[in-house]
Every structure is written in structure tokens, then in C-alpha cells.
Design an enzyme around this catalytic site. Structure first.
Site, PDB file in Angstrom:
ATOM      1  N   CYS A  56       9.694   9.519  13.560  1.00 22.36           N
ATOM      2  CA  CYS A  56       9.917  10.601  12.587  1.00 22.36           C
ATOM      3  C   CYS A  56      10.081  10.042  11.169  1.00 22.36           C
ATOM      4  O   CYS A  56      10.978   9.233  10.908  1.00 22.36           O
ATOM      5  CB  CYS A  56      11.148  11.401  13.005  1.00 22.36           C
ATOM      6  SG  CYS A  56      11.835  12.455  11.718  1.00 22.36           S
ATOM      7  N   CYS A  59      13.441  10.775   9.608  1.00 24.50           N
ATOM      8  CA  CYS A  59      14.483   9.930  10.212  1.00 24.50           C
ATOM      9  C   CYS A  59      14.487   8.551   9.566  1.00 24.50           C
ATOM     10  O   CYS A  59      15.544   7.973   9.294  1.00 24.50           O
ATOM     11  CB  CYS A  59      14.261   9.805  11.716  1.00 24.50           C
ATOM     12  SG  CYS A  59      14.253  11.376  12.607  1.00 24.50           S
ATOM     13  N   CYS A 398      -4.642  16.163   1.364  1.00 26.60           N
ATOM     14  CA  CYS A 398      -4.407  17.061   2.501  1.00 26.60           C
ATOM     15  C   CYS A 398      -5.670  17.183   3.371  1.00 26.60           C
ATOM     16  O   CYS A 398      -6.710  17.667   2.888  1.00 26.60           O
ATOM     17  CB  CYS A 398      -3.982  18.433   1.973  1.00 26.60           C
ATOM     18  SG  CYS A 398      -4.098  19.751   3.174  1.00 26.60           S
ATOM     19  N   CYS A 401      -6.999  20.760   3.644  1.00 30.01           N
ATOM     20  CA  CYS A 401      -7.708  21.188   2.429  1.00 30.01           C
ATOM     21  C   CYS A 401      -9.154  20.691   2.450  1.00 30.01           C
ATOM     22  O   CYS A 401     -10.086  21.417   2.064  1.00 30.01           O
ATOM     23  CB  CYS A 401      -6.994  20.679   1.181  1.00 30.01           C
ATOM     24  SG  CYS A 401      -5.258  21.175   1.046  1.00 30.01           S
TER      25      CYS A 401
END
Length: 489
Positions: A56, A59, A398, A401
């Protein structure tokens, strides 16, 4: 509650106050799992547990802050972590569904979710308030002096005895507000009347306002909460990463410089006092004021104001950010006599300042089917009163995108002959997103129709050509004109 006896006590304590910094040794975060959680957790009165997954990203970002906070909290609050990829039974038992999840435990029992800051300083401050009594009982004037001689604000109730109804109400308020503020009370210090005092931190003592504020209203939980909220920060508080959201609920001027109240109080107050000398003349006019460490907010200053570390040198760099998101910067160099800051404020209140807008250059040519919009051209293109506009906010990195790009271009080509509609896109990373457009992820698409430019419609349908056309046929202010023949939708 009489003010005079309380004020006498307050002034005495302020004169005795000083500031001392605390240090703590490194401490590893306790590692817990399915097999040992129950018997190890019960050994700790208060424990903050981080449930995480090694993969993560959030994290990983939290990990060093969590370690630093554990070091500072050594001996008072234990910090621990649970790897949910290796201890799924334990994480399931405590309802962990996302990472990282932080929970507060008391003697091994799940007490409350942790909803505080996620910086080392923020975790430390939040968890420090979870230990000990809701309101500390101060038995002598020396206890009182030591309590208010703190880095943070202190709220102290002075009562006639343990059976005082005001004390009972005060402790109820302390129980509800202890996560945000420091509370203490005394029944040993004899005064003519009971009172509640708010002590601002000794490090922020200045000549422009009182260091102690006296609560004069009838004591209830609500009235005390309002009193603290309205007076704790004073004229020009120290803005940090932890309190910035609370300060920014109002229009806020901030002076950024090499501020360090842990290691250099006189140097930090040198510029703050010069700021306060000027802004004290503008109090009550709808603008609030603060100072902040430039290094703490450097990424924000670079992102939102285009300011680098070298800008301003040792001199304060001043900005204004309003509740509506309007931004202004003081481009004139900060003068030690405060004259430049005063000119900046006069121009602000006279409405003569130009807003700072982060924007790419306006394209010299914009003849492609998908019109390129930047912040500087947004009003001209998207808010054109005679055009319906579909605007895509994107990020160059992205993948969603990039996947949408050929469909979006086909949509623009399909409607290229329509003189009443514009298909556009804007790089939301390199340009300020205007008010009224909530962009939290990419791509985000809005439709700004004729006659409703202040109420843009968020597109939430599928990202296929036929779906876009169906949406536009329904929402457009006119009948669509297609480039070439198209079957009816």
C-alpha cells in the site's frame, strides 16, 4: 465569574512562564499478529494500532511518520502495527477494509477509530491527549505554572471546591474536547470567584494582545467550546500541517518564513511581531492572519503559488487564500518596517489585487477538434454564454485518460460541425481547477450548458461514443449537428 482575581493570577503565571523542549529516543513500533495480539495488547493502557498492507502506497508514506511518533510517545502511548496480508484473521475481526486503518485500543479493547492527523507531530499531539485524566488536577500554584508553560494552549478552571457545579460541567467539557485541547483545574488556589482561563502558549507572547483570556459567559459545554474556538488562536497563530484546515475555514493571510518554535523562538517571533504590528490594524475586517514554516509548506507553495525555496530568501513570503479558493501573493519584497505588507493589505481590501492563477500558456493556435483549455482561458472558452461545453479534466500520467483519448477525439470530430458546442480538455495538474468543479480523480468530465454555467453537470456515464452522444442529446441547449450522416440515437 469575576475577572479581576483571575486576571491577577493569569498575569503572575505569564511572568513566570518559559518554554522547554522535549526530546525522545528512537523506539521501534511493536509488531503484532494473530497469535500474540490479545495477550500483548492487554498490557497497554492506551495503544494506537496501524493495520496495513506492505504494498500500500499510503502505508509506505505513513511508516516513517508513525515511527517518529512512536519515539516521541515512548513511555506514555504504545504504537503498534499489524500486517493484514499475514494476519487476515485479526484484521477481519476488527473490521479492517482499507489500508492503512488506525485504531485506538485501551487494555486490548477496540476503543475508537483514530481520525487525527497522519504526520509525526500530529499523531504525537493527538495521542498525547488520549492519556491521563480528562482534566489534570493542579494542587499548587507551581503545578499551575508548570501546566501552562507548554508548547500548546492551556484551558484552566479555577473552582471553589470539588463539589462546585461549575467544576462538574467543566470536566464534562474536558472529556468531550480532550482530543483537541489541554484541560486542567484547581480547587486549591483561593480566589474571590470561580473562573476559566485560556492561556496562549508562552512562545507566542506578544505586545499586541493578551496572553490570557478570561471566560466570562455562563459555563456550559457549548459555551466553553465556543469560547475556546473563538479565542485559542489569537490575532496571528502559528499555522501547522495539523491545524491548517481549521484556520482555512476563513479568508487567511499567511506569512511564510524560516519559522522554528522548537529551536529558535526569538528568531521566529522577530518576523511574527512585524507581521502583527501591521495586521493588528486590520483585525475585524473579515481577513484572518497566521505565520508558518516555509519548509513545511514548500510543496504546497510550489504547487499552488509557483513559489520556490529561494523566493524571498530570508524574508517572509505572504499569500492570501480565501474560503472560495481565490489566491493572492505579495510580489513586493517584505520590508522590515511593514510598509510593503500594509500596501498589500490596502490593495486587497480595495479590490485592486490580481488573483494568482496557476496556468499553462494560452495556446497560440487551437484549431484541433478537442479544444485545449488552460486556467487563463477557462472563462473565455468554458463559460462562453453562447456555447455548450463538455470539459474533460485530465492528468498526463493517467492511464484511464489515455484510454479515453481516441473516444473523446472521435466525439469532437463527430460534433465538429456544430457551432453551438465545444468539446474541450484541461490538464488539471498544470492548471488551477475553477470553483464549482470537484476534481478528485482522472478523468473527470463536466458539461457546462448555456444558461447554467454556474451549475455544471458532472458526467457519470460510460465512456463510449454512443453514451456521450446520448448524454449530450439530452442535456444540450440545442439540437446536435453531426459532421456527416449519423443514425439516430
Amino acid at each position: 465569574m469575576a475577572a479581576a482575581p483571575c486576571l491577577f493570577l493569569a498575569v503572575t503565571l505569564v511572568l513566570l512562564s518559559g518554554f522547554s523542549a522535549a526530546a525522545s529516543a528512537h523506539r521501534e513500533v511493536l509488531v503484532l499478529g494473530d497469535t500474540d495480539f490479545d495477550y500483548l495488547a492487554t498490557e497497554h493502557e492506551t495503544m494506537l494500532v496501524k493495520f496495513y498492507a506492505p504494498w500500500c502506497g499510503h502505508c509506505k508514506k505513513l511508516a516513517p511518520e508513525f515511527e517518529k511518533a512512536a519515539s516521541r510517545l515512548k513511555g506514555s502511548v504504545q504504537l503498534a502495527k499489524v500486517d493484514c496480508t499475514a494476519n487476515s484473521e485479526l484484521c477481519s475481526r476488527f473490521g479492517v477494509s482499507g489500508y492503512p486503518t488506525l485504531k485506538i485500543f485501551r487494555y486490548g479493547k477496540d476503543s475508537a477509530p483514530y481520525d487525527g492527523p497522519r504526520t509525526a507531530e500530529g499523531i504525537y499531539e493527538h495521542m498525547r491527549r488520549q492519556t491521563g485524566p480528562d482534566s489534570v488536577h493542579l494542587k499548587t500554584k507551581y503545578d499551575l505554572q508548570a501546566f501552562v508553560n507548554n508548547y500548546d494552549e492551556s484551558i484552566v478552571g479555577v473552582f471553589s471546591g470539588v463539589d462546585s457545579p461549575h467544576l462538574a460541567e467543566f470536566t464534562k467539557a474536558a472529556a468531550l474536547l480532550r482530543e483537541q485541547f489541554r484541560f486542567a483545574h484547581t480547587t486549591e488556589v483561593q480566589l474571590a470567584e470561580e473562573c476559566v482561563l485560556l492561556f496562549r502558549p508562552p512562545r507566542l507572547t506578544n505586545a499586541f494582545e493578551d496572553s490570557v483570556v478570561i471566560f466570562r459567559d455562563y459555563l456550559t459545554i457549548g459555551s466553553l467550546r465556543r469560547f475556546i474556538r473563538d479565542h485559542m488562536y489569537g490575532l496571528c497563530p502559528h499555522m501547522t500541517l495539523e491545524n491548517r484546515d481549521r484556520l482555512r475555514v476563513r479568508d487567511l493571510l499567511t506569512a511564510y518564513y524560516d519559522l522554528d518554535y522548537h529551536h529558535n523562538i526569538p528568531g521566529s517571533n522577530y518576523w511574527r511581531n512585524r507581521v502583527m504590528k501591521v495586521v493588528s490594524k486590520y483585525a475585524g475586517r473579515g481577513l484572518t492572519f497566521s505565520v508558518a514554516n516555509k519548509k513545511d509548506f514548500l510543496s504546497e507553495l510550489e504547487e499552488d503559488f509557483g513559489v520556490g525555496m529561494s523566493d524571498g530568501g530570508e524574508l517572509p513570503f505572504v499569500t492570501i487564500r480565501t474560503r472560495l479558493g481565490h489566491k493572492y501573493t505579495m510580489r513586493e519584497e517584505f520590508t522590515r518596517d511593514g510598509a510593503s505588507l500594509q500596501r498589500f493589505l490596502e490593495d486587497y481590501f480595495a479590490g485592486q489585487l490580481k488573483r494568482y492563477i496557476k496556468s499553462e500558456p494560452v495556446p497560440e493556435k487551437n484549431s484541433v477538434a478537442v479544444k485545449v483549455v488552460v486556467a487563463e482561458s477557462f472563462d473565455q472558452v468554458v463559460n462562453d454564454p453562447d456555447k455548450d461545453v463538455l470539459i474533460q479534466f485530465f492528468s498526463p500520467s493517467c492511464p484511464h485518460c489515455k484510454k479515453l483519448e481516441p473516444v473523446y477525439k472521435e466525439l469532437a470530430d463527430t460534433l465538429r460541425s456544430d457551432p453551438n458546442i465545444i468539446i474541450a480538455k484541461m490538464n488539471a495538474v498544470a492548471n488551477d481547477v475553477p470553483l464549482g468543479y470537484d476534481v478528485q480523480g482522472f478523468p473527470t468530465i463536466y458539461f457546462a450548458p448555456v444558461g447554467r454555467k454556474d451549475e455544471p453537470i458532472r458526467y457519470q456515464g460510460s465512456r463510449e461514443l454512443k453514451d456521450f452522444l446520448r448524454f449530450l442529446k439530452r442535456e444540450a441547449s440545442h439540437s446536435l449537428v453531426f459532421s456527416g450522416f449519423r443514425d439516430e440515437l
